[in-house]
Each structure stands twice: as C-alpha cells, then as structure tokens.
Design an enzyme around this catalytic site. Structure first.
Site, PDB file in Angstrom:
ATOM      1  N   HIS A 291       5.569 -22.632  13.842  1.00 44.26           N
ATOM      2  CA  HIS A 291       7.126 -22.807  14.217  1.00 44.26           C
ATOM      3  C   HIS A 291       8.115 -22.014  13.752  1.00 44.26           C
ATOM      4  CE1 HIS A 291      10.285 -25.843  14.818  1.00 44.26           C
ATOM      5  NE2 HIS A 291      10.893 -25.137  13.710  1.00 44.26           N
ATOM      6  N   GLU A 292       7.866 -21.796  12.326  1.00 45.40           N
ATOM      7  CA  GLU A 292       9.180 -21.118  11.704  1.00 45.40           C
ATOM      8  C   GLU A 292       9.081 -19.571  12.156  1.00 45.40           C
ATOM      9  OE1 GLU A 292      11.461 -22.547  10.526  1.00 45.40           O
ATOM     10  OE2 GLU A 292      10.716 -24.504   9.803  1.00 45.40           O
TER      11      GLU A 292
ATOM     12  N   HIS B 167      10.888 -18.689  15.141  1.00 42.31           N
ATOM     13  CA  HIS B 167      12.314 -18.726  15.263  1.00 42.31           C
ATOM     14  C   HIS B 167      12.610 -17.111  15.191  1.00 42.31           C
ATOM     15  CE1 HIS B 167      13.920 -22.735  15.348  1.00 42.31           C
ATOM     16  NE2 HIS B 167      13.171 -23.042  14.102  1.00 42.31           N
TER      17      HIS B 167
ATOM     18  N   TYR C 228      21.861 -21.901  17.998  1.00 40.62           N
ATOM     19  CA  TYR C 228      21.174 -23.208  17.352  1.00 40.62           C
ATOM     20  C   TYR C 228      22.144 -24.226  17.517  1.00 40.62           C
ATOM     21  CZ  TYR C 228      17.677 -25.128  14.410  1.00 40.62           C
ATOM     22  OH  TYR C 228      16.824 -25.860  13.796  1.00 40.62           O
TER      23      TYR C 228
ATOM     24  N   GLU D 263      14.543 -25.190  19.081  1.00 45.28           N
ATOM     25  CA  GLU D 263      13.604 -25.827  18.392  1.00 45.28           C
ATOM     26  C   GLU D 263      12.408 -26.201  19.192  1.00 45.28           C
ATOM     27  OE1 GLU D 263      12.847 -27.542  15.368  1.00 45.28           O
ATOM     28  OE2 GLU D 263      14.272 -25.658  14.737  1.00 45.28           O
TER      29      GLU D 263
ATOM     30  N   ASP E  45      21.293 -33.552  17.102  1.00 38.91           N
ATOM     31  CA  ASP E  45      20.738 -32.561  16.077  1.00 38.91           C
ATOM     32  C   ASP E  45      19.722 -31.887  17.157  1.00 38.91           C
ATOM     33  OD1 ASP E  45      18.453 -31.594  14.486  1.00 38.91           O
ATOM     34  OD2 ASP E  45      19.845 -32.326  13.030  1.00 38.91           O
TER      35      ASP E  45
ATOM     36  N   HIS F 277      16.856 -30.800  16.281  1.00 36.65           N
ATOM     37  CA  HIS F 277      15.508 -31.277  15.958  1.00 36.65           C
ATOM     38  C   HIS F 277      15.138 -32.376  16.723  1.00 36.65           C
ATOM     39  CE1 HIS F 277      16.411 -28.923  12.495  1.00 36.65           C
ATOM     40  NE2 HIS F 277      15.213 -28.747  12.642  1.00 36.65           N
TER      41      HIS F 277
END
Length: 283
Positions: free
Chosen positions: A144-145, A148, A159, A168, A230, A232
């Site tokens: 996931h990270e 980015h 974002y 996301e 948000d 997320h």
C-alpha cells in the site's frame, strides 16, 4: 556478495531474505532489487537510520522481543512489492528507474503509522502501540505505502477530494495485489487491509474491499460521496469496484450485480489508467 538468508518475521512466518554478505557480517541490503537497504531508526524520527546487520544470516525470532523480526518483515515486504511490479507490470522499481527505496523500521515511539516519503524516497514503519496496532510491517501495508510512491511518479493524484480517494484506493488495490502475489501461507491474500496489524474492534482490519461500509466510515457507492470526506473512506468506492470485478458480486448500495473477470485482469485495469490516463485531478 548477494546471498539468500532467512527472516523469522512477526506477520509472515519464516521467509527468504535477500542479503549482502560483507565479510563475517550479513546486511539487510537487497542485492536482487537495486541494493535496497533496511535501516533501524532506533525509535528516533530523524532522517537517517543505521543499516541493520547480523553475524547470522537469520534475522529475527518471530516476536517483537527481537528488533530484527520487524526488520525482516519490512525487508521482505519491500522485495515482494518490487517483484510484483516487475513481474506483473514490467515496472523496474517504484520509480521505474531501477533505483531502490530505503526501508526504515522502528520509527518513533509506539508510532501507530507507516508512510511513504518522496523526499527521502523511503518507506517508514512504526512499531504500533501494542494496544491498537501491532508493528505495521505487514505485506499489504508495504504494498500500500510503496504504491503511493508509484502514484507520485505516474498520475500524481492530489491527496484530497475525488483524486485523493482514487489515490488511497490505488494503494489499497495494489497492497492487496502484492499480498496475493506473495503467496505467503501465514499472511494469505485477501481483500482486507491491515488485518494483521489491527488489534482492537469487532472487525480487526483497517478497511474491507468486499464490504467497505463494515468499518462504519467508508462508502461503497458514489451516491454517498461528499468532497469533504477523508480519502481513506471515500476510497471504498474504487476498492469495492476492484473486489467486484475480481470476484463478482453485488454492490450493496445499488444492488447491481457485477460479473467476475478475475483478479489478474482487474490488476491490469487498475494499473493502466494510473500510468497512462489519470491526471493529478482525475475524478
């Protein structure tokens, strides 16, 4: 000299680790994937860490009592993520330039987060507080990270608002894809995000792609979207899209049935627009 050692990880069982042998010392340097290093931040939040080494080619003891257990998880996650992008999409590293990303573990004290940073081209993991979160070094978190980083070098999705939700979701989608690709029996592929690191709550995961609304905050359909959300939680729209085209099913808000085309095609459908069509403000 590049050698293959072993990692006794917290989340992924015993896994192979690509190492560099330097005399009698073994270093967490992945000689097979751009010489990516894994360093110990020693609970600091500064910019640099110390390269992790051992006199043994085995790192960790499968528990938090050995600081190298989390390091083994993270080093493994970085290798699997690189290998996924190379094998499935022909991408040579996060930046598609063969350059390695540095992996940093034990960031801060009881730090409940993991993050990618473009400024240092590095991946950073906290150890969690042991109450809400375990060390955040699970496979899907790594995928996931680090995705980015891929997004920042392709679509550059801003974002916030729609593009932030897509940003996301893209990381959730490829974090999931990396987890399936790893074929790890201890942390098998699924459509949950962060199920290995969440310690509290009825549903012990951060997000569900199968049923995004289970967390009480995410949405699964654009009719529920607000631009102030948000990212997320607005990510649930595209997350559910990925699950539904991969496995088939019904969107719970619209009631519409979606036929299965398989995860392999779903991954291609998700990667192609990110790298060829999306712009920074795609809605």
């Amino acid at each position: 000299a590049g050698v293959v050692g072993s990692g006794k990880t917290i989340h992924s069982g015993t896994v192979p680790l690509n190492l560099n042998q330097n005399g009698a010392s073994y270093e967490l340097v992945d000689t097979r994937h751009g010489n990516g290093r894994t360093v110990d931040m020693k609970n600091d939040t500064g910019a640099t860490g110390t390269l992790i080494t051992s006199t043994s080619s085995t790192f960790g003891n499968s528990t938090k009592t050995d600081s190298n257990s989390a390091a083994a998880d993270a080093h493994y996650g970085a290798a699997v993520t690189w290998e996924y992008y190379k094998t499935v999409h022909g991408r040579n590293g996060i930046g598609n330039d063969g350059k390695p990303a540095e992996t940093r573990v034990h960031y801060g004290s009881n730090y409940n987060n993991a993050f990618w940073s473009d400024s240092c081209f590095c991946m950073t993991y906290g150890d969690g507080d042991g109450t809400q979160l375990a060390p955040l070094v699970a496979i899907d978190v790594a995928g996931h990270e680090m995705t980015h980083g891929v997004t920042s070098r392709t679509a550059k999705l801003v974002y916030s608002k729609d593009s932030g939700g897509l940003n996301e979701a893209t990381s959730d989608i490829f974090g999931t894809a990396v987890e399936f690709f790893a074929g790890n029996t201890t942390d098998a592929g699924d459509y949950l995000i962060g199920e290995k690191i969440m310690l509290v709550g009825t549903n012990k995961f951060l997000r569900s792609m199968m049923s995004p609304t289970l967390d009480g905050r995410s949405i699964d359909h654009f009719s529920k979207y607000k631009s102030s959300m948000d990212v997320h939680f607005s990510s649930g729209i595209a997350n559910n899209f990925f699950y539904l085209i991969s496995e088939g099913g019904i969107n719970k808000t619209s009631g519409k049935a979606v036929p299965k085309i398989g995860r392999a095609k779903a991954e291609k459908i998700s990667y192609r627009p990110l790298t060829a069509y999306f712009t920074s403000t795609t809605t």
